[in-house]
Design a protein around this motif. Structure first.
Motif, short mmCIF file in Angstrom:
data_model
loop_
_atom_site.label_atom_id
_atom_site.label_comp_id
_atom_site.label_asym_id
_atom_site.label_seq_id
_atom_site.Cartn_x
_atom_site.Cartn_y
_atom_site.Cartn_z
N THR A 14 0.83 -1.20 0.00
CA THR A 14 0.00 0.00 0.00
C THR A 14 0.87 1.25 0.00
O THR A 14 0.60 2.22 -0.72
CB THR A 14 -0.94 0.01 1.21
OG1 THR A 14 -1.83 -1.11 1.12
CG2 THR A 14 -1.76 1.29 1.26
N THR A 15 1.94 1.25 0.79
CA THR A 15 2.85 2.38 0.82
C THR A 15 3.46 2.61 -0.56
O THR A 15 3.49 3.74 -1.07
CB THR A 15 3.97 2.16 1.85
OG1 THR A 15 3.38 2.07 3.15
CG2 THR A 15 4.96 3.31 1.83
N SER A 17 2.39 1.50 -3.52
CA SER A 17 1.39 1.88 -4.53
C SER A 17 1.02 3.34 -4.37
O SER A 17 0.84 4.06 -5.37
CB SER A 17 0.14 0.99 -4.43
OG SER A 17 -0.50 1.12 -3.18
N SER A 18 0.97 3.84 -3.13
CA SER A 18 0.64 5.26 -2.93
C SER A 18 1.78 6.15 -3.42
O SER A 18 1.54 7.23 -3.98
CB SER A 18 0.34 5.54 -1.46
OG SER A 18 1.51 5.46 -0.65
N ALA A 33 -6.97 5.66 -8.83
CA ALA A 33 -6.41 4.81 -7.78
C ALA A 33 -7.54 4.00 -7.16
O ALA A 33 -8.59 4.56 -6.84
CB ALA A 33 -5.72 5.65 -6.72
N ASP A 35 -8.51 1.14 -4.15
CA ASP A 35 -8.18 0.34 -2.98
C ASP A 35 -9.06 -0.90 -2.98
O ASP A 35 -10.25 -0.84 -2.68
CB ASP A 35 -8.41 1.15 -1.69
CG ASP A 35 -7.79 0.48 -0.48
OD1 ASP A 35 -7.49 -0.73 -0.56
OD2 ASP A 35 -7.61 1.15 0.56
N ASP A 37 -8.06 -3.73 -1.31
CA ASP A 37 -7.57 -4.57 -0.21
C ASP A 37 -8.65 -4.71 0.85
O ASP A 37 -9.46 -3.79 1.05
CB ASP A 37 -6.32 -3.93 0.39
CG ASP A 37 -5.54 -4.89 1.28
OD1 ASP A 37 -6.03 -6.01 1.53
OD2 ASP A 37 -4.45 -4.51 1.73
N GLN A 40 -8.47 -1.35 4.28
CA GLN A 40 -8.54 -0.15 3.46
C GLN A 40 -7.60 0.93 4.00
O GLN A 40 -7.97 1.72 4.87
CB GLN A 40 -9.97 0.35 3.41
CG GLN A 40 -10.97 -0.67 2.88
CD GLN A 40 -11.19 -0.57 1.39
OE1 GLN A 40 -11.87 0.31 0.91
NE2 GLN A 40 -10.60 -1.51 0.66
N HIS A 41 -6.36 0.97 3.46
CA HIS A 41 -5.37 1.92 3.95
C HIS A 41 -4.85 2.87 2.87
O HIS A 41 -4.04 3.75 3.18
CB HIS A 41 -4.18 1.17 4.56
CG HIS A 41 -4.52 0.35 5.77
ND1 HIS A 41 -5.27 0.86 6.82
CD2 HIS A 41 -4.22 -0.93 6.10
CE1 HIS A 41 -5.41 -0.08 7.75
NE2 HIS A 41 -4.80 -1.17 7.33
N LEU A 42 -5.29 2.71 1.64
CA LEU A 42 -4.74 3.54 0.57
C LEU A 42 -5.10 5.00 0.76
O LEU A 42 -4.27 5.89 0.48
CB LEU A 42 -5.22 3.04 -0.79
CG LEU A 42 -4.64 3.74 -2.02
CD1 LEU A 42 -3.12 3.65 -2.03
CD2 LEU A 42 -5.22 3.17 -3.30
N LEU A 121 -9.84 8.60 -6.53
CA LEU A 121 -9.67 7.48 -5.62
C LEU A 121 -10.99 6.73 -5.49
O LEU A 121 -12.04 7.33 -5.20
CB LEU A 121 -9.22 7.97 -4.24
CG LEU A 121 -9.16 6.91 -3.13
CD1 LEU A 121 -8.17 5.79 -3.48
CD2 LEU A 121 -8.81 7.57 -1.80
N ASP A 162 -4.45 -1.29 -5.57
CA ASP A 162 -3.84 -1.91 -4.39
C ASP A 162 -4.67 -3.15 -4.07
O ASP A 162 -5.77 -3.05 -3.55
CB ASP A 162 -3.84 -0.92 -3.23
CG ASP A 162 -3.18 -1.47 -1.98
OD1 ASP A 162 -2.44 -2.47 -2.09
OD2 ASP A 162 -3.42 -0.91 -0.89
#
Length: 331
Positions: A14-15, A17-18, A33, A35, A37, A40-42, A121, A162
């Motif tokens: 995630t880091t 990809s961001s 973008a 997310d 996953d 959900q951290h994106l 996003l 992600d």
């Protein structure tokens, strides 16, 4: 270009990809973008606070709207209720384009302003307490797969996803939806275990796969990754004070990211961009149909009460020149 970031939980996918999304935005590329996953951290990695991240619209919650829009005037799809996550487009379907405005983006996309640019996003939505014991997270990710099946993107347009951690990415045919898959691996035995699984599963489908080393602190770490993944190792990322500050909620200007890590992001972009010349829309469409027929036979027909194989338009090939209902070619 459709780009996936995969890896085991905690690998830093995630880091990274961001960071890649920020890098593309700084170069003024058009970026969506996503997310996908289960965690959900994106949004947070792109600088949204907890309240903003919690307020993001969930694609899974808008699945009826997504289906209705994408169905368009496709005569092979008799109703929205018969559309499943793998339903392919055909004549009359509405296609999605990165730069356009449409009801799907209106409902599901949130504009995020980053250094030098803005990205859209989109998020599947979190796995909630009400889902426990009664729902499968892959049903939420199905909204992403359906959109990717209908999405047409060009050389200077990016869709960065992600993905969910580990081998769960193979629970649907979505792993074949990408021009390039970056697998993030730490220099540990557990860190490369997902690579071995992914390499084996993806081999038969021609998935373009490159390993991105993360948390690499020494030449010994690099030697370990080279010995485990060979020529698939593309580039590596080391310690980043910029990332540490961002994770503490103290973001700095993106141009202050360490030079070696910026150089690694440029390698990712060049590698992804080079795949444009190798695009095979006919194969992409065949794989889409392959997984749709598998899903139809295994559960889709029984769930919908319809013969979902009839949704396949044998003459249709998705591609940049494809025209769907309400989706004219860009001027």
């Amino acid at each position: 270009m459709k780009i996936a970031f995969v890896g085991k939980g905690g690998s830093g996918k995630t880091t990274l990809s961001s960071l890649f999304i920020r890098h593309l935005a700084a170069g003024e590329a058009a970026v969506i973008a996503v997310d996908a996953d289960i965690n959900q951290h994106l949004a947070a990695a792109l600088g949204l606070d907890d309240e903003q991240a919690a307020a993001l619209p969930a694609m899974g919650a808008h699945l009826p709207l997504i289906k209705d829009h994408l169905r368009g005037a496709n005569p092979r799809i008799t109703s929205v209720e018969t559309m499943i996550k793998t339903t392919p487009p055909g004549e009359g379907s509405r296609l999605l384009r990165v730069r356009e405005d449409n009801p799907v983006y209106d409902a599901c996309a949130h504009a995020v302003r980053l250094d030098g640019g803005e990205v859209r996003l989109m998020a599947t939505g979190p796995f909630t307490e009400s889902d426990l014991g009664v729902a499968c997270y892959h049903s939420k990710v199905g909204a992403v797969e359906l959109c990717l099946n209908h999405l047409v993107d060009g050389a200077d347009e990016y869709v960065v996803v992600d993905m969910t951690a580990g081998s769960d990415s193979f629970a649907s045919g979505m792993f074949t939806r990408f021009d390039m898959t970056f697998l993030v691996a730490e220099p540990t035995r557990k860190g490369v275990s997902v690579y071995r699984q992914y390499k084996e599963y993806a081999r038969d489908f021609g998935v373009a796969l490159k390993v991105v080393g993360n948390k690499v602190q020494s030449e010994d770490d690099l030697d370990f990754l080279r010995s485990e993944v060979g020529d698939d190792l593309l580039v590596s990322f080391g310690h980043s004070d910029w990332v540490r500050a961002m994770e503490k909620g103290r973001p700095q200007r993106f141009d202050l990211l360490e030079a070696d890590n910026r150089a690694s992001l440029e390698v990712l972009e060049r590698t992804a961009a080079a795949m444009y010349a190798q695009r095979d829309w006919a194969r992409y469409t065949r794989q889409m149909v392959h997984f749709h027929l598998k899903n139809a036979e295994s559960w889709g027909n029984a769930k919908t009460g319809a013969d979902l194989a009839a949704q396949v338009d044998p003459a249709f090939v998705l591609g940049e020149q494809a025209v769907g209902a309400g989706s004219p070619l860009p001027a």
